[in-house]
Write an enzyme that holds these catalytic residues in place. Sequence first.
Site, mmCIF file in Angstrom:
data_model
loop_
_atom_site.group_PDB
_atom_site.id
_atom_site.type_symbol
_atom_site.label_atom_id
_atom_site.label_comp_id
_atom_site.label_asym_id
_atom_site.label_seq_id
_atom_site.Cartn_x
_atom_site.Cartn_y
_atom_site.Cartn_z
ATOM 1 N N CYS A 14 9.000 6.529 47.736
ATOM 2 C CA CYS A 14 9.929 7.038 46.729
ATOM 3 C C CYS A 14 9.322 8.273 46.079
ATOM 4 C CB CYS A 14 10.158 5.945 45.682
ATOM 5 S SG CYS A 14 11.294 6.443 44.376
ATOM 6 N N HIS A 34 18.142 1.581 48.653
ATOM 7 C CA HIS A 34 17.076 2.080 47.781
ATOM 8 C C HIS A 34 17.645 3.030 46.731
ATOM 9 C CE1 HIS A 34 12.858 3.812 47.187
ATOM 10 N NE2 HIS A 34 13.626 4.741 46.647
ATOM 11 N N GLU A 35 18.511 3.945 47.158
ATOM 12 C CA GLU A 35 19.055 4.930 46.205
ATOM 13 C C GLU A 35 20.009 4.280 45.206
ATOM 14 O OE1 GLU A 35 17.458 7.520 46.054
ATOM 15 O OE2 GLU A 35 16.578 7.480 48.055
ATOM 16 N N HIS A 38 18.236 2.844 42.332
ATOM 17 C CA HIS A 38 17.889 3.814 41.277
ATOM 18 C C HIS A 38 19.012 3.918 40.244
ATOM 19 C CE1 HIS A 38 14.092 5.564 42.477
ATOM 20 N NE2 HIS A 38 14.517 5.800 43.710
HETATM 21 NI NI NI Z 1 13.338 6.327 45.354
#
Ligand code: NI
Length: 170
Positions: free
Chosen positions: A96, A138-139, A142
């Site tokens: 990341c 993953h995004e 966030h």
């Molecule tokens: Ni990330």
Amino acid sequence: MALLEIIRYPDERLRQASVPVEQFDEALRAFLVDLEETMRAGPGGVGIAAPQVGRFQRIAIVDVSGRKKCRSHGRLILVNPEIVEWEGLAVGREGCMSVPDYTGNVVRAERIRLTAFDGEGEPFELETEGFEARAIQHEIDHLDGLLFLDRLVSRRNDLFPRKVYRKKGG
Ligand code: NI
């Protein structure tokens, strides 16, 4: 165009949940250009989310087309993305831009179906799997204030300093 500053762990702003985009305007499109440029300037550079640059809106970009042997839909602008179906589980290594010194093993859904809007406000649906599905999950994390660090199977066994990983991985 401008490179945006990446917020790094343990900055508390990374824990903030982002709000949906309501206006698809010129300001959004200009931001998307800067966000993509910032993603491509980073090592790895397969994904980025707006809160990583301090804009707390539900916006992410993913592009895994540079990766070998992985299914890819090319450059994906994901505004207000929602995962609507999950299937299977797989462990994989993630990094990341906000956690530059580490990578980690994380369990994710193997296949997903999602809905999102593009930068023009057009809705679309997408099915994907493998590394692209992982990058998208993953995004989206966030956007909910979550980092891959929160999803490690074991903090002791599944977190790897970048240098060590590079030596091992070649
Ligand atoms: Ni990330």
